[in-house]
Design a protein around this motif. Structure first.
Motif, mmCIF file in Angstrom:
data_model
loop_
_atom_site.group_PDB
_atom_site.id
_atom_site.type_symbol
_atom_site.label_atom_id
_atom_site.label_comp_id
_atom_site.label_asym_id
_atom_site.label_seq_id
_atom_site.Cartn_x
_atom_site.Cartn_y
_atom_site.Cartn_z
ATOM 1 N N GLU A 235 2.846 4.175 8.737
ATOM 2 C CA GLU A 235 1.871 4.670 9.715
ATOM 3 C C GLU A 235 2.578 5.243 10.936
ATOM 4 O OE1 GLU A 235 -1.507 4.977 9.555
ATOM 5 O OE2 GLU A 235 -1.123 4.541 7.438
ATOM 6 N N LEU A 236 3.668 4.617 11.370
ATOM 7 C CA LEU A 236 4.439 5.148 12.490
ATOM 8 C C LEU A 236 5.041 6.510 12.133
ATOM 9 C CD1 LEU A 236 6.370 1.997 13.775
ATOM 10 C CD2 LEU A 236 4.475 3.163 14.926
ATOM 11 N N LYS A 237 5.484 6.619 10.892
ATOM 12 C CA LYS A 237 6.093 7.887 10.444
ATOM 13 C C LYS A 237 5.096 9.034 10.575
ATOM 14 C CE LYS A 237 8.519 9.953 6.509
ATOM 15 N NZ LYS A 237 9.019 9.737 5.133
ATOM 16 N N LYS A 238 3.821 8.769 10.322
ATOM 17 C CA LYS A 238 2.792 9.806 10.447
ATOM 18 C C LYS A 238 2.667 10.295 11.885
ATOM 19 C CE LYS A 238 -0.028 8.002 6.643
ATOM 20 N NZ LYS A 238 -1.326 7.373 6.279
ATOM 21 N N ARG A 239 3.047 9.446 12.848
ATOM 22 C CA ARG A 239 2.985 9.825 14.267
ATOM 23 C C ARG A 239 4.306 10.390 14.753
ATOM 24 N NH1 ARG A 239 -1.013 6.560 12.003
ATOM 25 N NH2 ARG A 239 -2.840 6.521 13.376
ATOM 26 N N GLY A 240 5.242 10.652 13.820
ATOM 27 C CA GLY A 240 6.498 11.289 14.186
ATOM 28 C C GLY A 240 7.648 10.341 14.417
ATOM 29 N N TYR A 241 7.442 9.064 14.127
ATOM 30 C CA TYR A 241 8.493 8.085 14.359
ATOM 31 C C TYR A 241 9.074 7.652 13.020
ATOM 32 C CZ TYR A 241 7.230 8.074 19.222
ATOM 33 O OH TYR A 241 7.022 8.471 20.515
ATOM 34 N N ASP A 242 10.070 8.432 12.585
ATOM 35 C CA ASP A 242 10.681 8.230 11.278
ATOM 36 C C ASP A 242 12.063 7.619 11.446
ATOM 37 O OD1 ASP A 242 11.155 8.261 8.584
ATOM 38 O OD2 ASP A 242 11.657 10.395 8.494
ATOM 39 N N HIS A 243 12.336 6.583 10.669
ATOM 40 C CA HIS A 243 13.638 5.933 10.648
ATOM 41 C C HIS A 243 14.051 5.401 12.023
ATOM 42 C CE1 HIS A 243 17.457 4.661 9.137
ATOM 43 N NE2 HIS A 243 17.187 5.157 7.932
ATOM 44 N N ILE A 244 13.118 4.742 12.692
ATOM 45 C CA ILE A 244 13.445 4.023 13.920
ATOM 46 C C ILE A 244 14.258 2.782 13.541
ATOM 47 C CG2 ILE A 244 12.478 2.863 15.943
ATOM 48 C CD1 ILE A 244 11.945 5.877 15.787
ATOM 49 N N GLU A 245 15.223 2.405 14.381
ATOM 50 C CA GLU A 245 16.019 1.213 14.103
ATOM 51 C C GLU A 245 15.108 0.001 13.881
ATOM 52 O OE1 GLU A 245 18.873 0.490 17.162
ATOM 53 O OE2 GLU A 245 19.481 2.597 17.253
ATOM 54 N N LEU A 246 15.490 -0.826 12.912
ATOM 55 C CA LEU A 246 14.645 -1.964 12.565
ATOM 56 C C LEU A 246 14.453 -2.911 13.751
ATOM 57 C CD1 LEU A 246 15.872 -2.793 8.950
ATOM 58 C CD2 LEU A 246 13.786 -1.600 9.635
ATOM 59 N N GLU A 247 15.503 -3.097 14.555
ATOM 60 C CA GLU A 247 15.372 -3.975 15.722
ATOM 61 C C GLU A 247 14.324 -3.433 16.693
ATOM 62 O OE1 GLU A 247 18.149 -2.944 14.384
ATOM 63 O OE2 GLU A 247 18.981 -4.829 13.610
ATOM 64 N N LYS A 248 14.256 -2.117 16.823
ATOM 65 C CA LYS A 248 13.254 -1.525 17.714
ATOM 66 C C LYS A 248 11.858 -1.606 17.100
ATOM 67 C CE LYS A 248 16.429 1.421 20.254
ATOM 68 N NZ LYS A 248 16.801 2.791 20.698
ATOM 69 N N LEU A 249 11.785 -1.504 15.787
ATOM 70 C CA LEU A 249 10.485 -1.675 15.132
ATOM 71 C C LEU A 249 9.953 -3.088 15.344
ATOM 72 C CD1 LEU A 249 11.097 0.211 11.763
ATOM 73 C CD2 LEU A 249 9.628 0.931 13.647
ATOM 74 N N ILE A 250 10.837 -4.062 15.271
ATOM 75 C CA ILE A 250 10.437 -5.449 15.537
ATOM 76 C C ILE A 250 9.966 -5.582 16.980
ATOM 77 C CG2 ILE A 250 11.262 -7.832 15.703
ATOM 78 C CD1 ILE A 250 13.172 -7.109 13.333
ATOM 79 N N ALA A 251 10.691 -4.924 17.911
ATOM 80 C CA ALA A 251 10.276 -4.941 19.321
ATOM 81 C C ALA A 251 8.909 -4.272 19.490
ATOM 82 C CB ALA A 251 11.317 -4.235 20.183
ATOM 83 N N PHE A 252 8.649 -3.210 18.739
ATOM 84 C CA PHE A 252 7.325 -2.581 18.766
ATOM 85 C C PHE A 252 6.244 -3.622 18.452
ATOM 86 C CE2 PHE A 252 7.892 2.273 17.893
ATOM 87 C CZ PHE A 252 8.752 2.379 18.981
ATOM 88 N N ARG A 253 6.468 -4.398 17.405
ATOM 89 C CA ARG A 253 5.453 -5.376 16.993
ATOM 90 C C ARG A 253 5.310 -6.492 18.029
ATOM 91 N NH1 ARG A 253 1.561 -4.225 13.700
ATOM 92 N NH2 ARG A 253 1.408 -6.392 13.019
#
Length: 312
Positions: A231-249
């Motif tokens: 879903e993030l990829k659809k908004r233009g956020y592709d291959h964000i670092e996993l640590e930052k994805l965890i911070a997003f959540r």
């Protein structure tokens, strides 16, 4: 419906157990209750063990087929006797059912060879563990299979935990087939508890990620699933670092939040900026309110600094 011990049953079971002579106190025994399960082919079975003046409980869904000779479809009240046979011993039960639910008492007869056989595989078993291993169906074959997987820090307690959480040889081998080097017994249990699966790892690999065990567990704990990442990829956020994805959540940076910011003209904020906005409560509502007061074209850094300094 979850199994509940009623006061009436407790009185019934207590009377029956009082019939056991005092010099047999070492015999493991107790009471059981049985109820209907929402899972097809299962029943909810609760064992309450009475031993050395204390109690312990074991409750889970059991296959109805284990209760040989019991007709769960029979209406009304019926007296029942059944034996659940495990490698560790036999759980002998008697009592009653009423419309497929009921209660009674049990006695555990340990297999005299089980502890010796387990010891030969490498697992020390005392009386307490043997009863638990009977309840959880820790078979000799299961112990051999897990031993062959060369798992680190494996002992009897962890073997029991593996059985409880369904960490079997097939699961371990499927994880390793993804390329994940996993031998930590605690992590394997954590994978099962938090829902880390081989399919999840395959999906992340296809997306270009190579997470380690700790990262996989953190992703599941915080809900950073492959579906959410898509879903993030659809908004233009592709291959964000996993640590930052965890911070997003952790901080609430959601696809919906990003979409609303994009609607306000912030087309692609940096991931760190998005986290900072959530930490300091820079919301789309806050931005819109500032605009109604003539504060246009503020950068994200400006907005965050305004919040930090209490400018509402």
């Amino acid at each position: 419906m979850r199994i509940r011990q009623t006061l009436a049953f407790l009185a019934f079971a207590s009377c029956l157990l009082l019939g056991v002579p005092a010099n047999h106190a070492e015999v493991r025994s107790g009471s059981w209750t049985l109820g209907k399960s929402d899972r097809p082919g299962k029943v909810e079975f609760l064992l309450v063990e009475h031993h050395h003046g204390g109690t312990s409980t074991h409750e889970s869904d059991w296959a109805a087929s284990l209760f040989v000779g019991v007709d769960f479809s029979k209406p009304g009240r019926q007296d029942v006797r059944f034996t659940i046979s495990r490698d560790a011993g036999k759980i002998q039960c008697e009592g009653f059912l009423n419309d497929g639910e009921g209660a009674g008492i049990f006695h555990f007869q340990p297999d005299p060879n089980y502890a010796r056989q387990m010891q030969s595989i490498g697992f020390a078993v005392d009386d307490e563990k043997q009863f638990n291993m009977a309840v959880q169906d820790v078979s000799l074959e299961f112990a051999r299979q897990i031993k062959n997987e060369r798992v680190d820090d494996l002992d009897t307690d962890k073997l029991i935990a593996f059985r409880i959480f369904n960490v079997d040889a097939a699961f371990i081998e499927e994880l390793r087939a993804t390329g994940l080097k996993i031998s930590d017994s605690d992590k394997l249990v954590a994978f099962r508890i938090h829902g880390v699966t081989p399919q999840m790892i395959h999906t992340l690999h296809e997306a270009g990620y190579s997470p380690d065990g700790d990262t996989l567990i953190a992703m599941r704990i915080h809900g950073a699933t492959p579906e959410w990442i898509a879903e993030l990829k659809k908004r233009g956020y592709d291959h964000i670092e996993l640590e930052k994805l965890i911070a997003f959540r952790i901080h609430g940076v959601s696809p919906e939040f990003i979409e609303r910011l994009q609607g306000l003209g912030y087309k692609h904020p940096d991931p760190d900026q998005l986290v900072a906005m959530r930490i300091h409560n820079v919301t789309p509502e806050y931005i819109s309110d500032l605009r109604t007061r003539g504060l246009q074209d503020l950068s994200i850094d400006d907005l965050v600094n305004m919040r930090i300094h209490g400018i509402d």
